[in-house]
Each structure stands twice: as structure tokens, then as C-alpha cells.
Design a protein around this motif. Structure first.
Motif, short mmCIF file in Angstrom:
data_model
loop_
_atom_site.label_atom_id
_atom_site.label_comp_id
_atom_site.label_asym_id
_atom_site.label_seq_id
_atom_site.Cartn_x
_atom_site.Cartn_y
_atom_site.Cartn_z
N GLY A 27 0.66 -1.24 -0.14
CA GLY A 27 0.08 0.02 0.03
C GLY A 27 0.82 1.23 -0.14
N CYS A 28 0.55 2.19 -0.87
CA CYS A 28 1.00 3.49 -0.85
C CYS A 28 0.42 4.47 -1.65
CB CYS A 28 2.65 3.37 -1.66
SG CYS A 28 3.26 5.15 -1.50
N ILE A 29 0.14 5.55 -1.29
CA ILE A 29 -0.93 6.80 -1.85
C ILE A 29 -0.02 7.78 -2.54
CG2 ILE A 29 -2.91 6.22 -0.25
CD1 ILE A 29 -1.75 9.07 1.14
N HIS A 30 1.19 7.62 -2.52
CA HIS A 30 2.04 8.57 -2.84
C HIS A 30 2.38 8.72 -4.32
CE1 HIS A 30 2.65 9.94 1.19
NE2 HIS A 30 3.22 8.38 1.35
N HIS A 31 2.32 7.44 -4.94
CA HIS A 31 2.74 7.28 -6.49
C HIS A 31 3.64 8.24 -7.10
CE1 HIS A 31 -1.78 5.44 -6.63
NE2 HIS A 31 -0.94 5.06 -5.58
N CYS A 32 4.90 8.30 -6.56
CA CYS A 32 6.07 9.08 -6.87
C CYS A 32 6.33 8.58 -8.47
CB CYS A 32 7.02 8.93 -6.24
SG CYS A 32 6.87 9.01 -4.40
N PRO A 33 6.38 9.48 -9.38
CA PRO A 33 7.06 9.19 -10.82
C PRO A 33 8.36 8.56 -10.65
CG PRO A 33 5.77 11.47 -10.75
CD PRO A 33 6.09 10.97 -9.25
N GLY A 34 8.35 7.42 -11.27
CA GLY A 34 9.83 6.88 -11.13
C GLY A 34 10.09 5.93 -9.98
N CYS A 35 9.04 5.79 -9.25
CA CYS A 35 8.90 4.73 -8.13
C CYS A 35 9.64 3.31 -8.54
CB CYS A 35 7.51 4.47 -7.68
SG CYS A 35 7.39 3.24 -6.44
N HIS A 36 10.63 2.74 -7.94
CA HIS A 36 11.14 1.69 -8.15
C HIS A 36 10.11 0.52 -8.18
CE1 HIS A 36 11.43 1.78 -3.83
NE2 HIS A 36 11.61 0.38 -3.94
N SER A 40 3.89 -2.23 -5.45
CA SER A 40 3.65 -2.25 -4.00
C SER A 40 2.47 -1.21 -3.67
CB SER A 40 4.96 -1.86 -3.45
OG SER A 40 5.24 -0.39 -3.85
N TRP A 41 2.05 -0.43 -4.63
CA TRP A 41 1.18 0.40 -4.29
C TRP A 41 -0.11 -0.20 -3.76
CZ3 TRP A 41 1.53 4.14 -9.06
CH2 TRP A 41 2.99 4.96 -9.07
N ASP A 42 -0.48 -1.27 -4.36
CA ASP A 42 -1.77 -1.87 -4.21
C ASP A 42 -1.99 -2.25 -2.93
OD1 ASP A 42 -3.99 -3.71 -4.19
OD2 ASP A 42 -3.12 -5.20 -5.51
N GLY A 69 8.29 -0.33 1.56
CA GLY A 69 7.27 -0.72 1.16
C GLY A 69 7.24 -0.85 -0.34
N GLY A 70 6.41 0.04 -0.97
CA GLY A 70 5.10 0.58 -0.43
C GLY A 70 5.47 1.55 0.55
N ASP A 71 4.59 2.14 1.18
CA ASP A 71 4.46 3.04 2.39
C ASP A 71 4.38 2.44 3.77
OD1 ASP A 71 4.80 4.94 4.26
OD2 ASP A 71 4.01 6.60 2.82
N THR A 110 9.28 6.27 4.36
CA THR A 110 7.93 6.58 4.09
C THR A 110 7.98 7.86 3.08
OG1 THR A 110 5.83 7.74 5.08
CG2 THR A 110 8.05 8.38 6.10
N GLY A 111 6.90 8.01 2.44
CA GLY A 111 6.82 8.80 1.41
C GLY A 111 6.14 10.28 1.90
N TYR A 112 5.81 10.14 3.45
CA TYR A 112 5.31 11.35 4.13
C TYR A 112 6.68 12.14 4.35
CZ TYR A 112 0.57 9.44 4.23
OH TYR A 112 -0.59 8.88 4.06
S1 SF4 Z 1 6.78 3.14 -2.64
FE1 SF4 Z 1 7.92 4.95 -2.07
S2 SF4 Z 1 9.11 5.79 -4.03
FE2 SF4 Z 1 7.16 4.42 -4.52
S3 SF4 Z 1 5.38 5.63 -4.58
FE3 SF4 Z 1 5.29 5.17 -2.52
S4 SF4 Z 1 6.66 6.64 -1.30
FE4 SF4 Z 1 6.97 6.82 -3.48
#
Ligand code: SF4
Length: 175
Positions: A27-36, A40-42, A69-71, A110-112
Motif C-alpha cells: 500500500g502506498c498513496i504517494h505514487h511518485c513518478p519513477g517509483c522503483h 507495491s502501491w496495491d 514498502g510501499g509506504d 515513508t513517502g510522507y
Molecule cells: S513506494 Fe516509495 S517511492 Fe514508491 S510511490 Fe510510494 S513513497 Fe514513492
């Protein structure tokens, strides 16, 4: 209580100092462009693991731990419960290891940003028993492969206890 876990890797050296057990949470809500790792966002990714089972794995490996994560703060309540119990377990199981690890037993990525965490009670509760937070989203234009333990130069390696005591983000000394 259960946490949704993507993977557990024991003996990694890229998520903080020393060999560590890294736990990757879904889980992650940040959706950073270029996330590796966009898979993991699911929020329903990975599989559910009981906190007691995670504790047993961490203690069995006898290494400091990194939550990534994810976050991990997407599952803030579960992380608060895990880190609270983990701090306690470290004290009783590994009093001698603690010395060698300094105060860097538990790292959390964390993305926060730190300022968002301290302003949000459920996020703050999740980091109270964490030693080090690596904060902020990954920013592609600030990507720097020479940085230790982080992907872009906006991200900070923060000493949680010192930061909570002082009221602002204090960088960890890695000497
Ligand atoms: S997992 Fe990390 S890099 Fe990827 S979108 Fe989330 S905070 Fe950003």
C-alpha cells in the motif's frame, strides 16, 4: 492484528546500516513518478501476516529491522502495534545487541515528510517507537545514486528521538 506484507528479506545491506531484516508492506498513496516498485502501491497486495508471527521472524533473525514498502505508514495502526511490541522484545531478547546497533534498531521508509507525520496523530503514533525515519517522496529530478540509503536528495535520514525532543527534524549522524 494483521499486516499486509509483500516480502521479508533477511540479511539485506541496502535499507540502513548493518545487515538487517527488511519487511516490505503493501500500500502506498504517494505514487511518485519513477517509483522503483509501483506494484507495491496495491493496498490488497501481498498477504496478511499476524504481528506475532512477524515478531518471531525478526527475533529469530537477530538483526535490526527496516520497514519499507510501499509506504509502511499506509498501515499506520499495524505498524504502531508492531514497533511497540518490537521495542519491548529487543530489550528483553537482545540487550547486548542493542549496544552494537546504537540507537538504530528500527528504520522506517515513508513517502510522507516528517512535518506531515508529526502533524497527523495516527502517523505520529506509528513512528514513536521507530529509531530512524527516511522521509519524503522519491523525486526523479533529485535522484542521486551516490546517496547512502535513499534515492533522491530531498529525502532525509531522521533521528526520531532527537527530532521529537527538539520539535524539528534532526538528521541522524551516521558516523
Ligand atoms: S513506494 Fe516509495 S517511492 Fe514508491 S510511490 Fe510510494 S513513497 Fe514513492
Amino acid at each position: 492484528m494483521l499486516l499486509r506484507v509483500i516480502d521479508i528479506v533477511a540479511g539485506t545491506s541496502v535499507d540502513g546500516p548493518h545487515l538487517r531484516t527488511s519487511i516490505y508492506l503493501a500500500g502506498c498513496i504517494h505514487h511518485c513518478p519513477g517509483c522503483h516498485n509501483p506494484q507495491s502501491w496495491d493496498p490488497s497486495g501481498g498477504h496478511l501476516v499476524a504481528i506475532d508471527d512477524l515478531l518471531d521472524i525478526i527475533v529469530r533473525e537477530e538483526m535490526p529491522v527496516t520497514l519499507s514498502g510501499g509506504d509502511p505508514l499506509f498501515q499506520a495502526e499495524g505498524v504502531a502495534a508492531l514497533t511497540h511490541l518490537l521495542k519491548d522484545r529487543y530489550k528483553t531478547s537482545f540487550p547486548s545487541f542493542r549496544k552494537g546497533w546504537g540507537e538504530a534498531d528500527i528504520w522506517l521508509y515513508t513517502g510522507y515528510r516528517w512535518e506531515q507525520i508529526v502533524a497527523t496523530p495516527r502517523l505520529l503514533d506509528a513512528v514513536r517507537n521507530v529509531d530512524v525515519v527516511v522521509d519524503g517522496p522519491f523525486v526523479q529530478s533529485l535522484r542521486d545514486t551516490t546517496l547512502l540509503f535513499r534515492g533522491s536528495s530531498n529525502q532525509r535520514i531522521i533521528d526520531v528521538a532527537a527530532s521529537l525532543a527538539s520539535g524539528s527534524a534532526i538528521p541522524l549522524s551516521l558516523d
